[in-house]
Design a protein around this motif. Structure first.
Motif, PDB file in Angstrom:
ATOM      1  N   HIS A   1       7.486   5.572 -14.920  1.00  0.00           N
ATOM      2  CA  HIS A   1       7.566   6.880 -14.278  1.00  0.00           C
ATOM      3  C   HIS A   1       8.030   6.758 -12.826  1.00  0.00           C
ATOM      4  O   HIS A   1       7.858   5.720 -12.185  1.00  0.00           O
ATOM      5  N   TRP A   2       8.577   7.860 -12.295  1.00  0.00           N
ATOM      6  CA  TRP A   2       9.137   7.876 -10.950  1.00  0.00           C
ATOM      7  C   TRP A   2       8.127   7.404  -9.909  1.00  0.00           C
ATOM      8  O   TRP A   2       8.466   6.630  -9.009  1.00  0.00           O
ATOM      9  N   HIS A   3       6.873   7.830 -10.030  1.00  0.00           N
ATOM     10  CA  HIS A   3       5.876   7.496  -9.009  1.00  0.00           C
ATOM     11  C   HIS A   3       5.333   6.078  -9.152  1.00  0.00           C
ATOM     12  O   HIS A   3       4.520   5.638  -8.342  1.00  0.00           O
ATOM     13  N   LYS A   4       5.813   5.363 -10.181  1.00  0.00           N
ATOM     14  CA  LYS A   4       5.391   3.973 -10.383  1.00  0.00           C
ATOM     15  C   LYS A   4       6.567   2.997 -10.306  1.00  0.00           C
ATOM     16  O   LYS A   4       6.411   1.826 -10.610  1.00  0.00           O
ATOM     17  N   ARG A   5       7.714   3.474  -9.917  1.00  0.00           N
ATOM     18  CA  ARG A   5       8.943   2.688  -9.990  1.00  0.00           C
ATOM     19  C   ARG A   5       8.998   1.597  -8.919  1.00  0.00           C
ATOM     20  O   ARG A   5       8.204   1.604  -7.966  1.00  0.00           O
ATOM     21  N   LEU A   6       9.942   0.706  -9.079  1.00  0.00           N
ATOM     22  CA  LEU A   6      10.235  -0.320  -8.082  1.00  0.00           C
ATOM     23  C   LEU A   6      11.326   0.205  -7.165  1.00  0.00           C
ATOM     24  O   LEU A   6      12.476   0.399  -7.591  1.00  0.00           O
ATOM     25  N   ILE A   7      10.986   0.438  -5.912  1.00  0.00           N
ATOM     26  CA  ILE A   7      11.978   0.844  -4.919  1.00  0.00           C
ATOM     27  C   ILE A   7      12.710  -0.421  -4.461  1.00  0.00           C
ATOM     28  O   ILE A   7      12.093  -1.349  -3.940  1.00  0.00           O
TER      29      ILE A   7
ATOM     30  N   ALA B   1       0.842  -1.195   0.000  1.00  0.00           N
ATOM     31  CA  ALA B   1       0.000   0.000   0.000  1.00  0.00           C
ATOM     32  C   ALA B   1       0.881   1.250   0.000  1.00  0.00           C
ATOM     33  O   ALA B   1       1.894   1.306   0.698  1.00  0.00           O
ATOM     34  N   THR B   2       0.490   2.237  -0.798  1.00  0.00           N
ATOM     35  CA  THR B   2       1.281   3.454  -0.939  1.00  0.00           C
ATOM     36  C   THR B   2       0.416   4.684  -0.677  1.00  0.00           C
ATOM     37  O   THR B   2      -0.808   4.590  -0.519  1.00  0.00           O
ATOM     38  N   LEU B   3       1.047   5.846  -0.686  1.00  0.00           N
ATOM     39  CA  LEU B   3       0.327   7.095  -0.536  1.00  0.00           C
ATOM     40  C   LEU B   3      -0.529   7.369  -1.773  1.00  0.00           C
ATOM     41  O   LEU B   3      -0.282   6.797  -2.841  1.00  0.00           O
ATOM     42  N   PRO B   4      -1.522   8.233  -1.667  1.00  0.00           N
ATOM     43  CA  PRO B   4      -2.322   8.603  -2.848  1.00  0.00           C
ATOM     44  C   PRO B   4      -1.447   9.100  -3.993  1.00  0.00           C
ATOM     45  O   PRO B   4      -0.421   9.754  -3.782  1.00  0.00           O
ATOM     46  N   LEU B   5      -1.858   8.751  -5.203  1.00  0.00           N
ATOM     47  CA  LEU B   5      -1.187   9.140  -6.450  1.00  0.00           C
ATOM     48  C   LEU B   5       0.172   8.473  -6.627  1.00  0.00           C
ATOM     49  O   LEU B   5       0.924   8.845  -7.528  1.00  0.00           O
ATOM     50  N   MET B   6       0.480   7.484  -5.796  1.00  0.00           N
ATOM     51  CA  MET B   6       1.723   6.721  -5.939  1.00  0.00           C
ATOM     52  C   MET B   6       1.381   5.270  -6.269  1.00  0.00           C
ATOM     53  O   MET B   6       0.362   4.739  -5.829  1.00  0.00           O
ATOM     54  N   ALA B   7       2.237   4.634  -7.078  1.00  0.00           N
ATOM     55  CA  ALA B   7       2.042   3.228  -7.442  1.00  0.00           C
ATOM     56  C   ALA B   7       3.382   2.497  -7.399  1.00  0.00           C
ATOM     57  O   ALA B   7       3.654   1.640  -8.222  1.00  0.00           O
ATOM     58  N   THR B   8       4.199   2.883  -6.438  1.00  0.00           N
ATOM     59  CA  THR B   8       5.525   2.280  -6.324  1.00  0.00           C
ATOM     60  C   THR B   8       5.440   0.851  -5.797  1.00  0.00           C
ATOM     61  O   THR B   8       4.485   0.467  -5.130  1.00  0.00           O
TER      62      THR B   8
ATOM     63  N   VAL C   1      11.520 -15.873 -12.928  1.00  0.00           N
ATOM     64  CA  VAL C   1      11.185 -15.009 -11.802  1.00  0.00           C
ATOM     65  C   VAL C   1      10.036 -14.096 -12.203  1.00  0.00           C
ATOM     66  O   VAL C   1      10.115 -13.402 -13.217  1.00  0.00           O
ATOM     67  N   MET C   2       8.970 -14.098 -11.415  1.00  0.00           N
ATOM     68  CA  MET C   2       7.789 -13.284 -11.680  1.00  0.00           C
ATOM     69  C   MET C   2       7.721 -12.159 -10.645  1.00  0.00           C
ATOM     70  O   MET C   2       7.760 -12.414  -9.441  1.00  0.00           O
ATOM     71  N   ILE C   3       7.614 -10.922 -11.118  1.00  0.00           N
ATOM     72  CA  ILE C   3       7.500  -9.754 -10.249  1.00  0.00           C
ATOM     73  C   ILE C   3       6.582  -8.756 -10.946  1.00  0.00           C
ATOM     74  O   ILE C   3       6.592  -8.656 -12.174  1.00  0.00           O
ATOM     75  N   HIS C   4       5.795  -8.008 -10.180  1.00  0.00           N
ATOM     76  CA  HIS C   4       4.840  -7.108 -10.843  1.00  0.00           C
ATOM     77  C   HIS C   4       5.518  -5.879 -11.429  1.00  0.00           C
ATOM     78  O   HIS C   4       5.311  -5.534 -12.592  1.00  0.00           O
ATOM     79  N   HIS C   5       6.324  -5.197 -10.642  1.00  0.00           N
ATOM     80  CA  HIS C   5       6.969  -3.964 -11.086  1.00  0.00           C
ATOM     81  C   HIS C   5       8.211  -4.250 -11.916  1.00  0.00           C
ATOM     82  O   HIS C   5       8.945  -5.201 -11.634  1.00  0.00           O
ATOM     83  N   PRO C   6       8.480  -3.441 -12.929  1.00  0.00           N
ATOM     84  CA  PRO C   6       9.666  -3.686 -13.762  1.00  0.00           C
ATOM     85  C   PRO C   6      10.955  -3.405 -12.992  1.00  0.00           C
ATOM     86  O   PRO C   6      11.072  -2.370 -12.332  1.00  0.00           O
TER      87      PRO C   6
END
Length: 301
Positions: free
Chosen positions: A196-202, A150-157, A184-189
């Motif tokens: 985009h920065w707000h959708k990245r994999l940290i 779960a992330t903050l609003p407008l974030m999809a990290t 290996v299966m992972i959702h985020h690239p």
């Protein structure tokens, strides 16, 4: 030959009517986005037709890399379980959660509990989902990684943390010793500048370090709704990283229309061969057709 199909980001509809209490969270932003931008583009009929075509291809296994739902409403999670059941036996379908499945706090745990038969290791020692998980089918290792949180609003990290990195390293080494083809299966690239920065994999650099040090034969992801083929370094050569468009994306949107990928894998350690076949909706022809076919460069060190 082992035939592995891959779909992602179905964002199953129609969206149930949320209560005011449910909307008094980050969900209000997703609800507005659905009504304005996604309601008419991500459609159940598109998804149904794609799955019908996928079934005619008779894959040995199906990988679903997240974002089954939209706002992670309880009824959405229940409906997604029914949809997973319709895809096939959990022994033949492997899923991982995406950021929409973890849209608000505790929703990911609710989804994982409901969908556990499709996202658990073969030993099933735990009654709760645990990541990364490992499933072995013939000489193929299917490894599910969880990047959803779960992330903050407008974030999809997404997040890939130290505990998963250590566990994934151990699994990759064990599977290499057993001479398995490691998927290996992972959702985020996990690639640099893939979204985009707000959708990245940290923690993407941590993931890439694991693959560089321990190797893999193939990485599958979703999240971007794109048809991309990238690569990240392995111990001796590049490891393919493949994304598939949303399984419910209709024609005419900014992203490619719905498709699935089929990977035909054969050979043995040191001599793997993998053919990628992309099937789905083309912008130039009607109906579902073969869009592309190519041989992937698989690490054979």
């Amino acid at each position: 030959m082992f035939r592995l199909a891959h779909i992602s980001d179905p964002h199953l509809g129609p969206l149930p009517n949320p209560t005011l209490t449910q909307l008094a969270t980050k969900r209000i932003f997703g609800y507005v986005n659905w009504r304005r931008n996604r309601k008419g583009i991500l459609t159940s009929s598109t998804l149904d037709d794609l799955i019908e075509d996928l079934n005619t291809q008779a894959p040995d296994h199906l990988a679903v890399t997240g974002d089954l739902v939209n706002l992670a409403l309880p009824l959405e999670i229940t409906n997604a379980k029914r949809w997973l059941d319709s895809l096939g036996d959990p022994q033949n379908v492997s899923a991982i959660p995406g950021n929409h499945d973890a849209y608000v706090p505790r929703s990911r745990l609710r989804a994982e509990k409901s969908w556990r038969p499709f996202m658990s290791s073969d030993d099933k020692a735990s009654q709760t989902a645990s990541f990364p998980y490992l499933r072995i089918r013939n000489n193929i290792a299917l490894i599910g990684v969880n990047s959803a949180q779960a992330t903050l609003p407008l974030m999809a990290t997404g997040y890939f943390k130290k505990a998963q990195a250590k566990a994934l390293s151990d699994i990759l080494d064990t599977c290499a010793d057993r001479k398995l083809f490691r998927v290996v299966m992972i959702h985020h690239p996990p690639c640099r500048n893939a979204t985009h920065w707000h959708k990245r994999l940290i923690g993407a650099s941590r993931f890439r370090k694991v693959i560089k040090n321990h190797g893999a034969e193939l990485v599958l992801h979703g999240h971007t709704h794109k048809a991309t083929k990238m690569a990240i370094p392995g111990p001796n050569c590049q490891v393919p990283v493949v994304c598939v468009p949303s399984a419910s994306q209709g024609l005419g949107g900014k992203n490619p229309a719905a498709r699935f990928n089929m990977f035909e894998i054969e050979g043995s350690q040191g001599n793997w061969h993998c053919e990628l076949i992309e099937r789905g909706y083309s912008q130039t022809t009607s109906g579902i057709t073969e869009i592309n076919r190519q041989t992937l460069n698989i690490p054979n060190a």
